[in-house]
Every structure is written in structure tokens, then in C-alpha cells.
Design a protein around this motif. Structure first.
Motif, PDB file in Angstrom:
ATOM      1  N   LYS A   1       0.816  -1.220   0.000  1.00  0.00           N
ATOM      2  CA  LYS A   1       0.000   0.000   0.000  1.00  0.00           C
ATOM      3  C   LYS A   1       0.848   1.269   0.000  1.00  0.00           C
ATOM      4  N   THR A   2       2.086   1.142   0.485  1.00  0.00           N
ATOM      5  CA  THR A   2       2.907   2.357   0.518  1.00  0.00           C
ATOM      6  C   THR A   2       3.094   2.942  -0.884  1.00  0.00           C
ATOM      7  N   ASN A   3       3.136   2.068  -1.895  1.00  0.00           N
ATOM      8  CA  ASN A   3       3.349   2.569  -3.259  1.00  0.00           C
ATOM      9  C   ASN A   3       2.144   3.364  -3.759  1.00  0.00           C
ATOM     10  N   GLU A   4       0.957   2.964  -3.326  1.00  0.00           N
ATOM     11  CA  GLU A   4      -0.250   3.745  -3.635  1.00  0.00           C
ATOM     12  C   GLU A   4      -0.141   5.121  -2.986  1.00  0.00           C
ATOM     13  N   ARG A   5       0.334   5.094  -1.756  1.00  0.00           N
ATOM     14  CA  ARG A   5       0.434   6.335  -0.999  1.00  0.00           C
ATOM     15  C   ARG A   5       1.402   7.306  -1.644  1.00  0.00           C
ATOM     16  N   GLN A   6       2.557   6.783  -2.044  1.00  0.00           N
ATOM     17  CA  GLN A   6       3.561   7.669  -2.657  1.00  0.00           C
ATOM     18  C   GLN A   6       3.006   8.258  -3.958  1.00  0.00           C
ATOM     19  N   ALA A   7       2.333   7.393  -4.740  1.00  0.00           N
ATOM     20  CA  ALA A   7       1.790   7.879  -6.018  1.00  0.00           C
ATOM     21  C   ALA A   7       0.683   8.899  -5.768  1.00  0.00           C
TER      22      ALA A   7
ATOM     23  N   ASN B   1       1.107   7.096 -18.717  1.00  0.00           N
ATOM     24  CA  ASN B   1       0.301   7.133 -17.494  1.00  0.00           C
ATOM     25  C   ASN B   1       1.200   7.312 -16.273  1.00  0.00           C
ATOM     26  N   PHE B   2       1.286   8.555 -15.837  1.00  0.00           N
ATOM     27  CA  PHE B   2       2.285   8.915 -14.824  1.00  0.00           C
ATOM     28  C   PHE B   2       2.076   8.211 -13.481  1.00  0.00           C
ATOM     29  N   GLY B   3       0.813   8.057 -13.058  1.00  0.00           N
ATOM     30  CA  GLY B   3       0.542   7.441 -11.751  1.00  0.00           C
ATOM     31  C   GLY B   3       1.123   6.037 -11.653  1.00  0.00           C
ATOM     32  N   VAL B   4       1.070   5.304 -12.754  1.00  0.00           N
ATOM     33  CA  VAL B   4       1.610   3.934 -12.767  1.00  0.00           C
ATOM     34  C   VAL B   4       3.139   3.985 -12.616  1.00  0.00           C
ATOM     35  N   MET B   5       3.735   4.994 -13.252  1.00  0.00           N
ATOM     36  CA  MET B   5       5.200   5.140 -13.147  1.00  0.00           C
ATOM     37  C   MET B   5       5.596   5.466 -11.710  1.00  0.00           C
ATOM     38  N   ALA B   6       4.799   6.305 -11.060  1.00  0.00           N
ATOM     39  CA  ALA B   6       5.134   6.699  -9.683  1.00  0.00           C
ATOM     40  C   ALA B   6       5.098   5.475  -8.765  1.00  0.00           C
TER      41      ALA B   6
ATOM     42  N   GLY C   1       1.844  16.384  -4.863  1.00  0.00           N
ATOM     43  CA  GLY C   1       2.614  16.903  -5.989  1.00  0.00           C
ATOM     44  C   GLY C   1       2.555  15.979  -7.208  1.00  0.00           C
ATOM     45  N   PHE C   2       2.440  14.665  -6.963  1.00  0.00           N
ATOM     46  CA  PHE C   2       2.350  13.718  -8.080  1.00  0.00           C
ATOM     47  C   PHE C   2       0.917  13.611  -8.589  1.00  0.00           C
ATOM     48  N   ALA C   3      -0.015  13.392  -7.644  1.00  0.00           N
ATOM     49  CA  ALA C   3      -1.399  13.175  -8.074  1.00  0.00           C
ATOM     50  C   ALA C   3      -1.985  14.432  -8.717  1.00  0.00           C
ATOM     51  N   GLY C   4      -1.515  15.604  -8.272  1.00  0.00           N
ATOM     52  CA  GLY C   4      -2.089  16.841  -8.803  1.00  0.00           C
ATOM     53  C   GLY C   4      -1.289  17.418  -9.958  1.00  0.00           C
ATOM     54  N   ALA C   5      -0.194  16.761 -10.354  1.00  0.00           N
ATOM     55  CA  ALA C   5       0.634  17.318 -11.442  1.00  0.00           C
ATOM     56  C   ALA C   5      -0.171  17.358 -12.732  1.00  0.00           C
ATOM     57  N   HIS C   6      -0.005  18.422 -13.481  1.00  0.00           N
ATOM     58  CA  HIS C   6      -0.704  18.506 -14.764  1.00  0.00           C
ATOM     59  C   HIS C   6       0.325  18.483 -15.888  1.00  0.00           C
ATOM     60  N   PRO C   7       0.067  17.706 -16.938  1.00  0.00           N
ATOM     61  CA  PRO C   7       1.097  17.597 -17.993  1.00  0.00           C
ATOM     62  C   PRO C   7       1.350  18.906 -18.736  1.00  0.00           C
ATOM     63  N   LEU C   8       0.477  19.891 -18.575  1.00  0.00           N
ATOM     64  CA  LEU C   8       0.741  21.157 -19.260  1.00  0.00           C
ATOM     65  C   LEU C   8       1.484  22.167 -18.384  1.00  0.00           C
TER      66      LEU C   8
ATOM     67  N   ARG D   1      12.144  14.137 -13.150  1.00  0.00           N
ATOM     68  CA  ARG D   1      13.264  13.373 -12.585  1.00  0.00           C
ATOM     69  C   ARG D   1      12.828  11.946 -12.283  1.00  0.00           C
ATOM     70  N   LEU D   2      11.611  11.805 -11.763  1.00  0.00           N
ATOM     71  CA  LEU D   2      11.102  10.459 -11.474  1.00  0.00           C
ATOM     72  C   LEU D   2      11.076   9.623 -12.755  1.00  0.00           C
ATOM     73  N   MET D   3      10.585  10.211 -13.848  1.00  0.00           N
ATOM     74  CA  MET D   3      10.510   9.454 -15.106  1.00  0.00           C
ATOM     75  C   MET D   3      11.914   9.132 -15.625  1.00  0.00           C
ATOM     76  N   PHE D   4      12.812  10.102 -15.533  1.00  0.00           N
ATOM     77  CA  PHE D   4      14.181   9.903 -16.004  1.00  0.00           C
ATOM     78  C   PHE D   4      14.847   8.756 -15.227  1.00  0.00           C
ATOM     79  N   GLU D   5      14.693   8.817 -13.902  1.00  0.00           N
ATOM     80  CA  GLU D   5      15.343   7.786 -13.081  1.00  0.00           C
ATOM     81  C   GLU D   5      14.675   6.423 -13.251  1.00  0.00           C
ATOM     82  N   LEU D   6      13.342   6.429 -13.405  1.00  0.00           N
ATOM     83  CA  LEU D   6      12.657   5.152 -13.610  1.00  0.00           C
ATOM     84  C   LEU D   6      13.153   4.479 -14.895  1.00  0.00           C
ATOM     85  N   GLU D   7      13.361   5.275 -15.930  1.00  0.00           N
ATOM     86  CA  GLU D   7      13.905   4.701 -17.173  1.00  0.00           C
ATOM     87  C   GLU D   7      15.263   4.052 -16.910  1.00  0.00           C
TER      88      GLU D   7
END
Ligand SMILES: *Cc1c(COP(=O)(O)O)cnc(C)c1O
Length: 485
Positions: free
Chosen positions: A90-96, A332-337, A100-107, A118-124
Motif C-alpha cells: 500500500k505504501t506505493n499507492e500512498r507515494q503515487a 500514465n504517470f501514476g503507474v510510473m510513480a 505533488g504527483f497526483a495533482g501534477a498537470h502535464p501542461l 526526474r522520477l521518469m528519467f530515473e525510472l527509465e
């Protein structure tokens, strides 16, 4: 006698709200009015929709009861082969869900999105490291979408060499989406039979590989739960005629930190973050099927790419040979988080251990049920094991009967009649997250069912008995679904 988690009779019936409502009942009490009533417009006072009148407890019980008719990983073991229905911390749900992550807007401008970028860069980078590949795109929204991107990368690579090829080799142990993705991209899928060990033989690949074949799509571990041991040799054959090797890595939870895909000849690989990396699979939510490639395919990856310079992250469209965009914004950013949080919280050693446990659990089930259910390929398996109904057939019992009866014991049935290459398949994937105690009860249930098949086959033929819905007429249920309740 073991205590099975099956229903105890406290699963309560529930009618439609319309049948439950009673005129004049309500779920609120307002203070007595102390002003003159003011009539509403005619339009609003006219005959409205016929909503039922309900009290608060009517509504609460209604939805609570409906929610209890669901079965999920949070309820019990869900050994659905090929689907990796594992428990996600469940912690991963919480972090996502962090604001700042849940409310981020792609624009939002890049200056205000540095954390997400940075999260996406490091996840890659993490996914490249875990798979042994060199570059990754996180854009594809599902496993099959990743396959589609992979096929387009193969096409782009050949086009760049001034070639145009028309075929892709797809073994009979590949996941069903593989030939579909190949043909969606205009390739014709060339089937190749697996050998008596359930894996690809280099000779079979050599016999069909030619200069008009763009490559091969190998599901590894394959859909029988076996590792393609000849993958290196197969890759050599495909490469020697200018083809590329695509690996379907949706089953990565069997080999994390153990198999270096780059080193065994894989050029392109997709992952299912919504199986292996802590996003629940199923339920229709968003997914993510990152595509990992060797460096020679990097120029063709979809745009935009996340890049970093002097500690500043940005999105770049500057990739002239790119196949273009494959998803709105960057996937889908939430899945990446969730995946990022999962990988960071596990670390390399525990990721490897997760894979070892997934494989151990499947082999434990396979060995425990040996001789009771027929094993079409009796060899050590990876994260899932496949049985058939061959032994029970002599009592007139089929895979479907076994699966239905398992529900009476409180388990979601495994995948049945898949993979297609195995007649009457029962495909069990316990995943790494089930404890030995729970797996033991599951094994006991399957043993009890095998005994019932012999001694009381009618019990199985009419199963389930304890479930809310008894044996369905599957054809009518599929063709004329009753969606009203
Ligand atoms: C689940 C799965 C897929 C398809 O993934 P989706 O996200 O459902 O499109 C492809 N290949 C294998 C081996 C799988 O297990």
C-alpha cells in the motif's frame, strides 16, 4: 481437516435500490423551515426521474454488500496464470497519491515539473538496469501497446537500412497479443511450434528465418511458464539474417535481477508495470508497458524523451528518426510513480528475491500436486505451472469443473484453457506474495477436489454450490449478459 477460506453463508443478498426504496423514506433530517416556502420553476417541480426513496442505512448497506461480492487480491489468493495478480504494498499507492504527483498537470511548465520529470528519467534508468537494456520509453499504456511500439521500432530500424520485410516469427507459446500486435503493424505472423520440452528449438527457427523476416517475438518466460533456454542460439540465427529479437517481458517478475536480457540477444523488450511493478492488474485502470531497447534502436524511440542536462530535466522532441508519439503527453504517470516507489523501496537484492520467491512458489505447487494432476511438461518451471485435466477426464471431470469447485473452497480459479497449446490447461501463478501457509491451503483444496472427482463427480459437475451465482450457462452469460443485477 484444514480450514478453507470458502464462504460461510454470510454473503448477503441485495436487491436493486428501486426494489428496496419505500415512498417517503429519506436519509437526512433538516431543521424545521422558518421561512415562507418559495415555489421552484415549473420545470423543476415537474415529474422528475423516479429515484427510490431510501434511508441512510439502506444506501450504506446496499453499497457495502455489493462491494463484498467482489473478489480481489486484498480478499484472497488469486492464482490467475499469466496475469500476475500479486499483492502490491500500500505504501506505493500512498507515494503515487502524494499531492505533488497526483495533482501534477502535464501542461505545467518544465520548471514546475522537475520532480515528475526526474522520477521518469530515473525510472527509465532503473528499468534499463533491471532488464540489462540501454534505453527505455515509458509512453506505452499497456503490454500490447508496448508490443505495437516494438513492432514499429523494428520497422523503423529496417527502413533506416533501406529494407522492408514482411514477416515476424511468433512461437505457439507466445502470448496471444503477440501475433495481433505484429499483424496490426502490417507484418504476417509466422507460427513456429515449440518442441517436446515446451520451448523453442533453434532448428525450428532456422527453418523459417529468412531475409524477408523482420524478427521474432519471444515470450520469455513463455506462456507455459518455461524459460526459453535456447534464446541465445535463436537470437544468433535471427541476427545472422538481419532480423531483430523482440522479447515479451510481461513475466519479468520471474527473472528480475537474474536474467540480463541484453546479454542473451534481446534487442527490444516490453515490461508490464501493471503486473510486475506494483500497479494492480485488472480492474480496467490505466497501465504502463515500457519498452526497453539496446542502444542501436535508441534513435527510433517515441518522442518526447526525458533528458537531463546540468541537473535540469526537460522533454525533448529532438529525435529526427523517432517513430513519433504513441501516447498523449508521456504515458500514465501514476503507474510510473508506483513502479518508482516499488523499485526504490525494494532495492536490487529484494527485487531479485521477489523473483526467486515467485519461482519457488510455483515449483512448490507443481511438486505438491505431482501425480494428482497431470503435468504436460514435467520440468522445473518459472513463475507459473501448468496442469491439465487428463487424470480427472476418466471420471468425466473437466478443467472447468475443477475451476468452478475451487470457488467453493474460497479461491479464485486459475487461468483455464490457456495456453492453447496445452489441452485442458489449468495455469497456476501463485506469485511471490503468497505465504507458505496460504499456498498449503490452496494445495489442500486442489487435493480435496481431485478426491471428489473420483468419489463424487456430480459434486464437481454442478459446482459452485456456495457461491452467490451457481453454475452459469456460460454461452448465454457471454452472449446475453444481464447487466441490471
Ligand atoms: C499480460 C500479458 C500481455 C498483455 O499485456 P496488456 O497490458 O494486458 O496488454 C502480453 N504478454 C504477456 C506474456 C502477458 O502476460
Amino acid at each position: 481437516m484444514k480450514e478453507f477460506p470458502g464462504s460461510t453463508g454470510l454473503s448477503i443478498n441485495e436487491p436493486l435500490l428501486w426494489e428496496k426504496g419505500k415512498k417517503g423514506r429519506n436519509g437526512f433530517s433538516l431543521p424545521r423551515r422558518d421561512v415562507e416556502p418559495c415555489p421552484l420553476d415549473d420545470e423543476l417541480t415537474g415529474e422528475g426521474p423516479d429515484f427510490p426513496d431510501l434511508s441512510e442505512i439502506d444506501v450504506v448497506r446496499h453499497y457495502t454488500r455489493l462491494s463484498q461480492w467482489n473478489f480481489g487480491v486484498d480478499t484472497g489468493m488469486y492464482p490467475l496464470g499469466s496475469c500476475t495478480m500479486k499483492y502490491n504494498p500500500k505504501t506505493n499507492e500512498r507515494q503515487a497519491g502524494t499531492k505533488g504527483f497526483a495533482g501534477a498537470h502535464p501542461l505545467l511548465p518544465e520548471t514546475l515539473s522537475q520532480g515528475a520529470l526526474r522520477l521518469m528519467f530515473e525510472l527509465e534508468r532503473f528499468l534499463a538496469e533491471i532488464t540489462g537494456m540501454e534505453a527505455v520509453t515509458l509512453q506505452p499504456a499497456a503490454g500490447a501497446h508496448g508490443e505495437y511500439v516494438g513492432m514499429r521500432l523494428i520497422y523503423a530500424c529496417h527502413k533506416n537500412r533501406g529494407e522492408r520485410r514482411s514477416k515476424i516469427i511468433v512461437p505457439d507459446t507466445a502470448h496471444g497479443t503477440n501475433p495481433a500486435s505484429a499483424s496490426l503493424c502490417g507484418y504476417s505472423a509466422m507460427p513456429v511450434k515449440s518442441n517436446e520440452k515446451g520451448i523453442l528449438s533453434p532448428e525450428a527457427v532456422d527453418a523459417v528465418m529468412d531475409e524477408d523476416t523482420a524478427g521474432i517475438m519471444v515470450t520469455n518466460p513463455n506462456t507455459i511458464g518455461l524459460f526459453e533456454e535456447n534464446i541465445r542460439k535463436v537470437a544468433e540465427i535471427v541476427h545472422s539474417k538481419g532480423g531483430l529479437v523482440y522479447a515479451d517481458g510481461a513475466n519479468m517478475n520471474a527473472v528480475m535481477g537474474i536474467v540480463h536480457m541484453g546479454r542473451i540477444g534481446v534487442d527490444i523488450l516490453h515490461l508490464n508495470l501493471h503486473k510486475t511493478f506494483s500497479t494492480p492488474h485488472g480492474g480496467g485502470g490505466p497501465g504502463s508497458g515500457p519498452v526497453c531497447v539496446r542502444s542501436h534502436l535508441k534513435p527510433f524511440l517515441p518522442v518526447p524523451r526525458v533528458i537531463e542536462a546540468n541537473g535540469i530535466y526537460s522533454l525533448s522532441e529532438d529525435l529526427p528518426e523517432s517513430i513519433g508519439k504513441v501516447h498523449a503527453f508521456y504515458g500514465n504517470f501514476g503507474v510510473m510513480a508506483r513502479a518508482y516507489s516499488y523499485i526504490r523501496s525494494m532495492g536490487p537484492e529484494d527485487l531479485k528475491k521477489a523473483s526467486q520467491l515467485a519461482v519457488l512458489n510455483a515449483n512448490y505447487i507443481k511438486e505438491s500436486l505431482r501425480g494428482i494432476y497431470h503435468l504436460p511438461y514435467d520440468r522445473p518451471c518459472m513463475h507459473e505451472c501448468v496442469f491439465t485435466d487428463k487424470v480427472q477426464e476418466s471420471y468425466g471431470i473437466t478443467t472447468l469443473d475443477i475451476a468452478k469447485r475451487l470457488m467453493d473452497y474460497g479461491f479464485h480459479p486459475p487461468t483455464i484453457y490457456f495456453p492453447l497449446v496445452v489441452h485442458g490447461a489449468l495455469m497456476i501463478e501463485p506469485t511471490e506474495t503468497e505465504s507458505k501457509e496460504d499456498i498449503d491451503i490452496f494445495i489442500e483444496a486442489l487435493k480435496a477436489i481431485a478426491l471428489e472427482a473420483k468419489e463424487n463427480p456430480d459434486l464437481l459437475r454442478n459446482a459452485p454450490h456456495k457461491c452467490r451465482v451457481k453454475r452459469l450457462d456460460e454461452t448465454t452469460a457471454a452472449r446475453k449478459p444481464c447487466l441490471a443485477g
